[in-house]
Enzyme design. Structure first.
Site, PDB file in Angstrom:
ATOM      1  N   ASP A  78      14.001  -5.964 -16.906  1.00 40.61           N
ATOM      2  CA  ASP A  78      13.570  -6.345 -15.410  1.00 40.61           C
ATOM      3  C   ASP A  78      13.625  -7.776 -15.081  1.00 40.61           C
ATOM      4  O   ASP A  78      13.838  -8.407 -16.164  1.00 40.61           O
ATOM      5  CB  ASP A  78      12.393  -5.709 -15.018  1.00 40.61           C
ATOM      6  CG  ASP A  78      11.264  -6.017 -15.868  1.00 40.61           C
ATOM      7  OD1 ASP A  78      11.096  -7.224 -16.418  1.00 40.61           O
ATOM      8  OD2 ASP A  78      10.352  -5.128 -15.830  1.00 40.61           O
ATOM      9  N   ASP A 108      12.140 -10.972 -13.122  1.00 42.43           N
ATOM     10  CA  ASP A 108      11.104 -11.460 -12.056  1.00 42.43           C
ATOM     11  C   ASP A 108      11.369 -12.671 -11.707  1.00 42.43           C
ATOM     12  O   ASP A 108      12.002 -13.670 -12.348  1.00 42.43           O
ATOM     13  CB  ASP A 108       9.817 -11.349 -12.753  1.00 42.43           C
ATOM     14  CG  ASP A 108       9.324 -10.177 -13.589  1.00 42.43           C
ATOM     15  OD1 ASP A 108       9.828  -9.096 -12.888  1.00 42.43           O
ATOM     16  OD2 ASP A 108       8.855 -10.026 -14.378  1.00 42.43           O
ATOM     17  N   ASP A 134       0.629 -16.422 -20.194  1.00 42.68           N
ATOM     18  CA  ASP A 134      -0.090 -16.160 -21.672  1.00 42.68           C
ATOM     19  C   ASP A 134       0.592 -16.828 -22.612  1.00 42.68           C
ATOM     20  O   ASP A 134      -0.158 -17.444 -23.334  1.00 42.68           O
ATOM     21  CB  ASP A 134       0.090 -14.504 -21.835  1.00 42.68           C
ATOM     22  CG  ASP A 134       1.580 -13.842 -21.403  1.00 42.68           C
ATOM     23  OD1 ASP A 134       2.381 -14.582 -21.170  1.00 42.68           O
ATOM     24  OD2 ASP A 134       1.456 -12.713 -21.473  1.00 42.68           O
TER      25      ASP A 134
END
Length: 453
Positions: free
Chosen positions: A57, A59, A156
């Site tokens: 996907d 983003d 992260d």
């Protein structure tokens, strides 16, 4: 915060081309740019494009707030509480748009919100705080907006913090992600003990990315996972179920399993099952789980989907069958013993990893059907073919047959019977599988016309 000078990689020095990017994602990027906003491709899609992989996907991160995004795109839906996100819906794809966020510390002062029907300042009630942390340090809400630099620093791992801009088609790197990508290293941004405390699920993500990309976990990050592995149970049980599916349906489930066992994460998520794995049966260790996950990986690699019920049945089937045999030995009927074993296990797991009820029912039916499959032909074999879980029950039997060498005769019989049973209904037949005779429709008698007056 000391401002960092980002590393800018111009178009000529990286392999990402617009032809590799989703056309819908490009529409979103250009539309935001035309409306005066910054907009970047971010996260895993940039990482995968740089590695020559196809992203799952795309983003987008922007300086537009969720409400501003909603005003720009008529096909937008706002979702999420912990992270307020905008989903741009296209016919075949959803592009997720997030506002740049800052790595806030502590709890933000809630903003006042006028009560329904009241004027500002009258009967105001506090809005939910934009940033909220639990007593254990877990971030419960994080909607403090920031700059592109702050947004990169709050992600992260370094390899997930790279951005691609359509302004000049360059890559922007604030955290050394390009170097870690080149070296094949998974490293947290900032202190790993702090980052894993904020969101324990990041430990599972570290394992998943290391297995999926074939990377090594950087030493400090690895030791932090070893130290904080017990904290994984602070994440919500439904979220951990979704993460477990991502881990073991990633196409590298066997490698994920090995890393999770090494870090202790597996034992904290599945304590009773992990203890069973550590024990030997008849002098042999329980090694079928790793082999079953290798079979799942091969199915995923060949484009054959593996459903969540089938995955869970393959992971825990041997354990559940052994438990069902114990219950049967105590006098419980075989079919009921398997149902009891599954219910007992899922009940124990519910506070840690909550399996949805419908998935648990499918696992139970699949495993219970194994008792019927062993009886060939048995009574009404055609009815067995009609069971919703028959195809997955056969897949389960096929995998177990490959691993143990047992059940080959049963598997061959059912596969042959399934092939030969595809036949048109026989008129007037009365055997099993024949279509039921049609009832003759009775003609209704017409009433007599009343006599003419």
């Amino acid at each position: 915060m000391n401002r960092r000078t980002p590393l800018i990689i111009p178009r000529a020095d990286h392999p990402i081309s617009r032809s590799l990017v989703s056309p819908n994602a490009l529409r979103v990027l250009y539309r935001l740019k035309e409306n005066g906003h910054l907009a970047f491709l971010v996260g895993g899609c940039v990482r995968d494009l740089l590695l020559g992989r196809e992203p799952k996907d795309f983003d987008v991160a922007t300086d537009a707030t969720p409400n501003q995004v909603k005003r720009i795109f008529r096909n937008c839906r706002l979702v999420g509480r912990r992270f307020r996100l905008a989903h741009i819906h296209f016919q075949d794809e959803i592009i997720e748009v997030a506002t740049f966020r800052a790595l806030a510390t502590g709890e933000e002062e809630p903003e006042p919100e006028p009560a329904a029907g009241g004027e500002p300042g009258e009967g105001e009630r506090p809005r939910p705080p934009r940033h909220l942390v639990s007593e254990e340090g877990v971030v419960l809400r994080d909607n403090v907006f920031g700059t592109p630099e702050e947004d990169a620093l709050r992600r992260d791992f370094t390899v997930n913090a790279l951005s691609y801009t359509v302004a000049d088609f360059s890559i922007i790197d604030y955290v050394g992600g390009m170097e870690d990508l080149r070296r094949g290293v998974i490293r947290t941004i900032g202190d790993p003990l702090v980052r894993f405390t904020e969101d324990p699920v990041r430990m599972l993500r570290a394992v998943r990315f290391a297995a999926l990309l074939g990377f090594a976990v950087e030493d400090e990050t690895w030791h932090a996972v070893l130290e904080l592995a017990p904290a994984i149970t602070r994440a919500t049980a439904p979220r951990l179920y979704e993460e477990v599916l991502k881990l073991f349906l990633s196409g590298e489930g066997e490698r994920v399993y090995q890393l999770m066992r090494q870090t202790g994460l597996f034992g904290h998520l599945f304590p009773r099952f992990s203890a069973w794995l550590d024990r030997e049966s008849d002098g042999f260790p329980h090694a079928q789980l790793g082999k079953a996950l290798e079979w799942v990986d091969s199915q995923m690699g060949s484009g054959e989907p593996v459903s969540p019920p089938l995955l869970l049945a393959l992971m825990f089937g041997e354990f559940l069958e052994e438990r069902a045999d114990e219950l049967a030995a105590s006098g419980v009927p075989p079919q009921e013993s398997m149902s009891a074993a599954v219910a007992e296990f899922l009940g124990e797991q519910a506070p840690l990893v909550t399996v949805p009820h419908r998935i648990g029912l499918a696992v139970r039916e699949m495993l219970a059907l194994q008792y019927r499959l062993r009886k060939i032909p048995g009574k009404r074999p055609q009815a067995v073919l009609a069971r919703n879980c028959f195809a997955e029950a056969i897949a389960y039997l096929r995998c177990r047959s490959l691993l143990t060498g047992e059940g080959t005769k049963v598997l061959d019989w059912w596969e042959r019977y399934a092939r030969e049973s595809v036949m048109p209904p026989v008129e007037g037949g009365s055997g099993e599988g024949d279509s039921a005779p049609r009832r003759k429709r009775r003609r209704r008698r017409r009433g007599k016309k009343p006599p003419a007056s």
